[in-house]
Write a protein that holds these residues in place. Sequence first.
Motif, PDB file in Angstrom:
ATOM      1  N   ASP A 159      39.830  25.163  54.297  1.00 53.78           N
ATOM      2  CA  ASP A 159      38.622  25.250  55.111  1.00 53.78           C
ATOM      3  C   ASP A 159      38.247  26.735  55.151  1.00 53.78           C
ATOM      4  OD1 ASP A 159      36.698  25.433  57.092  1.00 53.78           O
ATOM      5  OD2 ASP A 159      37.625  23.929  58.373  1.00 53.78           O
ATOM      6  N   THR A 160      37.315  27.131  54.286  1.00 56.99           N
ATOM      7  CA  THR A 160      36.986  28.552  54.166  1.00 56.99           C
ATOM      8  C   THR A 160      36.293  29.097  55.413  1.00 56.99           C
ATOM      9  OG1 THR A 160      34.955  27.930  52.999  1.00 56.99           O
ATOM     10  CG2 THR A 160      36.865  28.495  51.650  1.00 56.99           C
ATOM     11  N   ALA A 161      35.539  28.251  56.094  1.00 59.06           N
ATOM     12  CA  ALA A 161      34.844  28.703  57.297  1.00 59.06           C
ATOM     13  C   ALA A 161      35.833  29.080  58.391  1.00 59.06           C
ATOM     14  CB  ALA A 161      33.884  27.624  57.783  1.00 59.06           C
ATOM     15  N   CYS A 162      36.911  28.328  58.486  1.00 57.99           N
ATOM     16  CA  CYS A 162      37.929  28.588  59.518  1.00 57.99           C
ATOM     17  C   CYS A 162      39.078  29.442  58.997  1.00 57.99           C
ATOM     18  CB  CYS A 162      38.465  27.268  60.063  1.00 57.99           C
ATOM     19  SG  CYS A 162      37.241  26.285  60.951  1.00 57.99           S
ATOM     20  N   ARG A 163      39.039  29.775  57.699  1.00 55.71           N
ATOM     21  CA  ARG A 163      40.071  30.610  57.088  1.00 55.71           C
ATOM     22  C   ARG A 163      41.465  30.029  57.308  1.00 55.71           C
ATOM     23  NH1 ARG A 163      38.178  35.784  55.888  1.00 55.71           N
ATOM     24  NH2 ARG A 163      40.264  36.655  56.174  1.00 55.71           N
ATOM     25  N   ARG A 164      41.635  28.792  56.864  1.00 59.07           N
ATOM     26  CA  ARG A 164      42.925  28.121  57.038  1.00 59.07           C
ATOM     27  C   ARG A 164      43.034  26.973  56.041  1.00 59.07           C
ATOM     28  NH1 ARG A 164      43.079  24.292  62.311  1.00 59.07           N
ATOM     29  NH2 ARG A 164      44.971  23.713  61.198  1.00 59.07           N
ATOM     30  N   LEU A 165      44.242  26.452  55.891  1.00 59.52           N
ATOM     31  CA  LEU A 165      44.446  25.253  55.090  1.00 59.52           C
ATOM     32  C   LEU A 165      44.333  24.022  55.975  1.00 59.52           C
ATOM     33  CD1 LEU A 165      47.410  25.689  52.552  1.00 59.52           C
ATOM     34  CD2 LEU A 165      44.958  25.650  52.101  1.00 59.52           C
ATOM     35  N   ALA A 166      43.562  23.067  55.491  1.00 60.73           N
ATOM     36  CA  ALA A 166      43.490  21.780  56.192  1.00 60.73           C
ATOM     37  C   ALA A 166      44.739  20.959  55.918  1.00 60.73           C
ATOM     38  CB  ALA A 166      42.250  21.005  55.725  1.00 60.73           C
ATOM     39  N   GLY A 167      45.325  21.139  54.722  1.00 59.71           N
ATOM     40  CA  GLY A 167      46.518  20.397  54.348  1.00 59.71           C
ATOM     41  C   GLY A 167      46.713  20.422  52.850  1.00 59.71           C
ATOM     42  N   TYR A 168      47.658  19.614  52.384  1.00 60.67           N
ATOM     43  CA  TYR A 168      47.923  19.566  50.949  1.00 60.67           C
ATOM     44  C   TYR A 168      48.532  18.225  50.573  1.00 60.67           C
ATOM     45  CZ  TYR A 168      52.901  20.363  51.939  1.00 60.67           C
ATOM     46  OH  TYR A 168      54.191  20.242  52.401  1.00 60.67           O
ATOM     47  N   THR A 169      48.458  17.915  49.278  1.00 64.10           N
ATOM     48  CA  THR A 169      49.091  16.729  48.706  1.00 64.10           C
ATOM     49  C   THR A 169      49.834  17.145  47.446  1.00 64.10           C
ATOM     50  OG1 THR A 169      47.385  15.219  49.545  1.00 64.10           O
ATOM     51  CG2 THR A 169      48.717  14.445  47.689  1.00 64.10           C
ATOM     52  N   VAL A 170      51.050  16.645  47.301  1.00 65.35           N
ATOM     53  CA  VAL A 170      51.845  16.873  46.092  1.00 65.35           C
ATOM     54  C   VAL A 170      52.032  15.537  45.386  1.00 65.35           C
ATOM     55  CG1 VAL A 170      53.995  17.759  45.129  1.00 65.35           C
ATOM     56  CG2 VAL A 170      53.086  18.732  47.249  1.00 65.35           C
ATOM     57  N   PHE A 171      51.771  15.512  44.091  1.00 71.00           N
ATOM     58  CA  PHE A 171      51.998  14.321  43.284  1.00 71.00           C
ATOM     59  C   PHE A 171      53.293  14.530  42.499  1.00 71.00           C
ATOM     60  CE2 PHE A 171      47.452  14.503  44.079  1.00 71.00           C
ATOM     61  CZ  PHE A 171      47.182  13.207  44.489  1.00 71.00           C
ATOM     62  N   ASN A 172      54.368  13.990  43.055  1.00 71.64           N
ATOM     63  CA  ASN A 172      55.698  14.214  42.510  1.00 71.64           C
ATOM     64  C   ASN A 172      56.042  13.266  41.367  1.00 71.64           C
ATOM     65  OD1 ASN A 172      56.632  14.796  45.834  1.00 71.64           O
ATOM     66  ND2 ASN A 172      56.776  16.355  44.264  1.00 71.64           N
ATOM     67  N   ARG A 173      56.883  13.763  40.461  1.00 72.58           N
ATOM     68  CA  ARG A 173      57.510  12.896  39.482  1.00 72.58           C
ATOM     69  C   ARG A 173      58.633  12.132  40.178  1.00 72.58           C
ATOM     70  NH1 ARG A 173      58.918  16.696  34.451  1.00 72.58           N
ATOM     71  NH2 ARG A 173      59.498  14.673  33.570  1.00 72.58           N
ATOM     72  N   LEU A 174      59.073  11.044  39.562  1.00 69.99           N
ATOM     73  CA  LEU A 174      60.108  10.209  40.172  1.00 69.99           C
ATOM     74  C   LEU A 174      61.342  10.160  39.284  1.00 69.99           C
ATOM     75  CD1 LEU A 174      57.166   8.413  40.725  1.00 69.99           C
ATOM     76  CD2 LEU A 174      58.797   7.462  42.358  1.00 69.99           C
ATOM     77  N   ILE A 175      62.498  10.443  39.870  1.00 67.76           N
ATOM     78  CA  ILE A 175      63.744  10.341  39.121  1.00 67.76           C
ATOM     79  C   ILE A 175      64.181   8.881  39.001  1.00 67.76           C
ATOM     80  CG2 ILE A 175      64.499  12.630  39.849  1.00 67.76           C
ATOM     81  CD1 ILE A 175      66.347  11.237  41.873  1.00 67.76           C
ATOM     82  N   GLU A 176      63.515   7.991  39.782  1.00 70.80           N
ATOM     83  CA  GLU A 176      63.912   6.585  39.779  1.00 70.80           C
ATOM     84  C   GLU A 176      63.353   5.792  38.608  1.00 70.80           C
ATOM     85  OE1 GLU A 176      62.350   8.169  42.280  1.00 70.80           O
ATOM     86  OE2 GLU A 176      63.034   7.449  44.259  1.00 70.80           O
TER      87      GLU A 176
END
Length: 243
Positions: free
Chosen positions: A101-118
């Motif tokens: 969020d550039t207006a508030c100068r902060r991160l709103a959040g994040y998502t990681v798309f992980n590989r699976l060892i299973e």
Amino acid sequence: MHEITLCARSPIAFPQPPPLRLPGAALLVRLGRMMQPRHMELRIDVNHPDGSIEAELDALYRRLHTAGDAMNACTCLPTLRPGLVFHQREADGEHYVYVEDTACRRLAGYTVFNRLIEVDRRTDRHLRSPHSKYAPAYQGRGIASAVYDWALGRGFCLLSGARQSAGAHALWHALARRHSLRWVALRAKRMHDLGNAIPTTRRAELDTRMLLLGHGWSLAQLHARGLLQPAAEAANEGMRRRA
């Protein structure tokens, strides 16, 4: 939205009484554990304390704007939601999307798309497991949904984690209204088709997951390419494990 932060039930979150020192106390504790249900209903038991999420996002925001940091080399995705900037980077086949969020100068959040060892290597090329954290002020605004849509649009099939938060569970069912969803069992490094509806007791098994089909995929293609095994194979594998 899920995984790997202290939940409200953590012994660190709340002071615990000293352990019992009475004769036979260890046996009583062990018996109590044996009598507990083996699995929680739908395994919706992940809870992220708001304070820990905010602290993590603050640290990531500083890295995003620190020259020389790996995060500073992110590329920008097309705008997925007005007023927000989506930064993306890839490392070892895993994709990270940070929402600023550039207006508030902060991160709103994040998502990681992980590989699976299973899963085996062939399945790994087409499958990722998303894990998200978003600040409370940005939850429920469709941001994570837009990020998941981006990954599905790239042709990745998405597999749910072993456990979820209530918000993540609701997100998956919302995505299922516009993407094909299938229940699968993860066994012997392969996905086994359980159908589009299964009993509640089966959903509670730790090897049961939800699968969202990415752009360009169909059930017929997944079966034809050996990425999704017939349901009968899952039943046979289950019997072998119990033997």
